[in-house]
Design a protein around this motif. Structure first.
Motif, PDB file in Angstrom:
ATOM      1  N   VAL A 267       0.854  -1.194   0.000  1.00  0.00           N
ATOM      2  CA  VAL A 267       0.000   0.000   0.000  1.00  0.00           C
ATOM      3  C   VAL A 267       0.890   1.245   0.000  1.00  0.00           C
ATOM      4  CG1 VAL A 267      -1.799   1.260   1.245  1.00  0.00           C
ATOM      5  CG2 VAL A 267      -1.857  -1.241   1.172  1.00  0.00           C
ATOM      6  N   LEU A 268       1.972   1.202   0.762  1.00  0.00           N
ATOM      7  CA  LEU A 268       2.924   2.321   0.768  1.00  0.00           C
ATOM      8  C   LEU A 268       3.514   2.531  -0.631  1.00  0.00           C
ATOM      9  CD1 LEU A 268       4.833   4.407   2.172  1.00  0.00           C
ATOM     10  CD2 LEU A 268       6.346   2.501   2.743  1.00  0.00           C
ATOM     11  N   PHE A 299      12.430   0.489   8.691  1.00  0.00           N
ATOM     12  CA  PHE A 299      12.162   0.328  10.127  1.00  0.00           C
ATOM     13  C   PHE A 299      11.528   1.587  10.725  1.00  0.00           C
ATOM     14  CE2 PHE A 299      15.642  -2.618   9.084  1.00  0.00           C
ATOM     15  CZ  PHE A 299      15.030  -3.814   9.462  1.00  0.00           C
ATOM     16  N   ASP A 300      10.828   2.333   9.883  1.00  0.00           N
ATOM     17  CA  ASP A 300      10.168   3.554  10.345  1.00  0.00           C
ATOM     18  C   ASP A 300       8.821   3.181  10.985  1.00  0.00           C
ATOM     19  OD1 ASP A 300       8.531   5.869  10.484  1.00  0.00           O
ATOM     20  OD2 ASP A 300       9.774   6.857   8.963  1.00  0.00           O
ATOM     21  N   ARG A 301       8.758   3.259  12.305  1.00  0.00           N
ATOM     22  CA  ARG A 301       7.569   2.829  13.051  1.00  0.00           C
ATOM     23  C   ARG A 301       6.313   3.596  12.676  1.00  0.00           C
ATOM     24  NH1 ARG A 301       7.895  -1.993  15.453  1.00  0.00           N
ATOM     25  NH2 ARG A 301      10.022  -2.281  16.117  1.00  0.00           N
ATOM     26  N   ASP A 302       6.495   4.906  12.436  1.00  0.00           N
ATOM     27  CA  ASP A 302       5.368   5.772  12.106  1.00  0.00           C
ATOM     28  C   ASP A 302       4.715   5.335  10.812  1.00  0.00           C
ATOM     29  OD1 ASP A 302       4.922   7.580  13.993  1.00  0.00           O
ATOM     30  OD2 ASP A 302       5.637   9.339  12.853  1.00  0.00           O
ATOM     31  N   GLY A 306       1.068   3.627  10.432  1.00  0.00           N
ATOM     32  CA  GLY A 306       0.093   4.354   9.622  1.00  0.00           C
ATOM     33  C   GLY A 306      -0.466   3.477   8.505  1.00  0.00           C
ATOM     34  N   PHE A 307       0.430   2.809   7.799  1.00  0.00           N
ATOM     35  CA  PHE A 307      -0.028   2.024   6.659  1.00  0.00           C
ATOM     36  C   PHE A 307      -0.646   0.687   7.069  1.00  0.00           C
ATOM     37  CE2 PHE A 307       2.218   5.321   4.532  1.00  0.00           C
ATOM     38  CZ  PHE A 307       1.535   5.468   3.336  1.00  0.00           C
TER      39      PHE A 307
END
Ligand code: ACO
Length: 453
Positions: A267-268, A299-302, A306-307
């Motif tokens: 989706v990202l 490894f971006d948690r945000d 979000g996705f």
């Protein structure tokens, strides 16, 4: 030949498993780490009674029996595996024992190895053979099988074992779509097996996840690009080719949680291909991520959170149904992706499958990866294929639950006796399911002998 693809599939898993809740307690990790954090419920494992030859023999003999073909109908047999017992002799050659009775020795194909990718490479070879000038009108069989075991430590709960046998030929109910295939290959030391005396890999967990996600991005972008070209679309927008083009999406599954994250990652990818002005309408709530770079978000948690939240419903529909075997058995390496396909096919009534396009992402460390797709075609052959998979739930339910101490001892026995000769296995026969092949003896010359339950 038209519509080359999969005519039948048969998957086998170990008759014994360890419960991941019990394993959390036994390993002294926090409750939920394996079951929620990794998304795993049970892990199948083999005693010293089974090896790569025996599980592949089981898969092949049961496929032949179930699909009603004869060994003489097979003109090509390929094995994809990373479970190496012999540096020269192939698993395929061991499987030729099963062909002796009908006198068919004219069978092309050997083994293919690169971590979890060998099965996919073997499948591509089999399809190419049927589509080629070398094809003699007979069927191909692809076996993908592995015994996935890790040394004690954080990777141990991500083991598993299993083998799948796939019958490949023309006019198939699961057609492998031509021209829709993208590959990403590169040099990486994320997971490898340099110690030939041990079954265990050397694994850099974090790097392996990063490599997996990068390969996924690259394959997906490549697939969409080719799909756009094939359908004559030239614009920048990914509207017409993206997740909407797939009814189901199946991934190689080292553990279920990574697959859930991977779905969100697709989706990202679609998001990064969407013109900025459309974002508020198509991706409400995700506007703050406009301009993110894929290679900076592994490894971006945000971004991940979000996705994952945005794609939850889509994930439930398109990918969650493919995770039954991964959740119940664990990583089967080369067989893992195809266990996902089997789970997906078992998850809904046949009429709901008709006409669907299912995407498949295959990943093998080191690294080799591809994305391709299958079109599900209506007809008696599809009914036969799906009805032959009815045994899957029973197979999972009749397995024996073994406690972690016993599991751990079994791993030690495998460790101590790997490549030992002469050797007589001591694992309990009660852990094998009906019709399973097992190892009876390794003689002083390392020759291996098998019997069937
Ligand atoms: N309750 C709920 N969740 C928990 C708990 C708990 N009590 N404890 C930990 N978790 C979560 C963590 O937050 C983490 O999830 P997150 O990444 O979404 O935050 C997850 O459980 C795992 O915990 P980690 O501390 O990251 O686990 P660790 O680093 O010990 O091991 C790893 C995980 C690296 C996957 C390891 O099992 C491994 O090396 N496996 C083999 C390699 C592998 O499978 N790689 C994948 C691609 S390559 C291939 O196919 C072989």
């Amino acid at each position: 030949p038209e519509d080359v693809g999969i005519l039948h599939l048969h998957l086998v898993v170990p008759g014994a498993y360890v419960d991941q809740n019990d394993l959390e307690t036994f390993h002294g990790v926090s409750a939920g780490k394996y079951t929620i954090g990794l998304g795993q419920s049970k892990m199948g494992f083999c005693s010293d009674r089974e090896d790569i030859n025996s599980i592949c023999m089981t898969a092949l003999s049961q496929l032949v029996q179930k699909s009603g073909i004869s060994y003489s109908d097979i003109g090509r047999l390929e094995v994809g595996t990373e479970t190496i017992l012999d540096k020269s002799k192939s698993v395929k050659s061991v499987l030729m024992q099963l062909f002796e009775e009908c006198g068919n020795y004219d069978v092309e194909g050997i083994d293919t190895t690169n971590a979890c990718f060998g099965g996919t490479s073997a499948l591509m070879n089999a399809v190419a053979w049927v589509e080629s000038s070398a094809w003699d009108g007979r069927l191909a069989v692809v076996i993908a099988g592995d015994i996935a075991v890790y040394a004690e430590g954080s990777a141990r709960p991500t083991g598993g074992a299993g083998a799948i046998a796939m019958l490949v030929g023309p006019n198939a109910p699961l057609v492998i779509e031509r021209g829709l295939r993208a590959t990403f290959m590169a040099h990486a030391y994320d997971f490898y097996k340099p110690n030939l005396d041990s079954e265990y890999p050397v694994v850099d967990g974090k790097l392996s996840i990063q490599c997996y996600l990068k390969a996924l991005d690259k394959c997906y972008q490549g697939y969409c690009q080719k799909a756009r070209k094939l359908s004559g679309l030239t614009g920048e927008s990914n509207d017409a080719v993206g997740l909407n083009s797939f009814d189901g999406m199946v991934f190689h599954s080292p553990y279920c949680k990574l697959v859930e994250k991977s779905f969100a990652r697709l989706v990202l990818n679609d998001f990064t291909n969407t013109p900025k002005e459309l974002i508020p309408e198509v991706y409400p709530g995700l506007e703050r991520f406009v301009g993110v770079k894929l290679e900076e978000t592994y490894f971006d948690r945000d971004v991940e959170k979000g996705f994952m939240a945005y794609s939850k419903e889509l994930y439930k529909k398109k990918t969650y149904p493919s995770l039954l075997l991964s959740n119940q058995v664990g990583n089967m390496y080369t067989a893992s992706l195809y266990g996902g396909l089997v789970s997906y096919l078992c998850s809904k009534p046949v009429q709901d499958l008709v006409g669907q396009r299912v995407g498949l992402f295959s990943y093998g460390s080191g690294l080799a990866s591809s994305m391709f797709s299958i079109k599900i075609v209506e007809g008696q052959k599809l009914l036969d294929l799906v009805s032959n998979l009815k045994y899957v739930h029973t197979m999972l339910n009749i397995r024996k639950k073994v406690d972690p101490i016993e599991f751990s001892k079994t791993m030690e026995i495998r460790e101590e006796n790997h490549s030992k000769a002469p050797y007589v296995p001591i694992g309990p026969l009660e852990w094998l399911l009906p019709g399973y092949w097992y190892l009876t003896e390794v003689d002083q010359n390392h020759k291996r002998f098998y019997k069937r339950m």
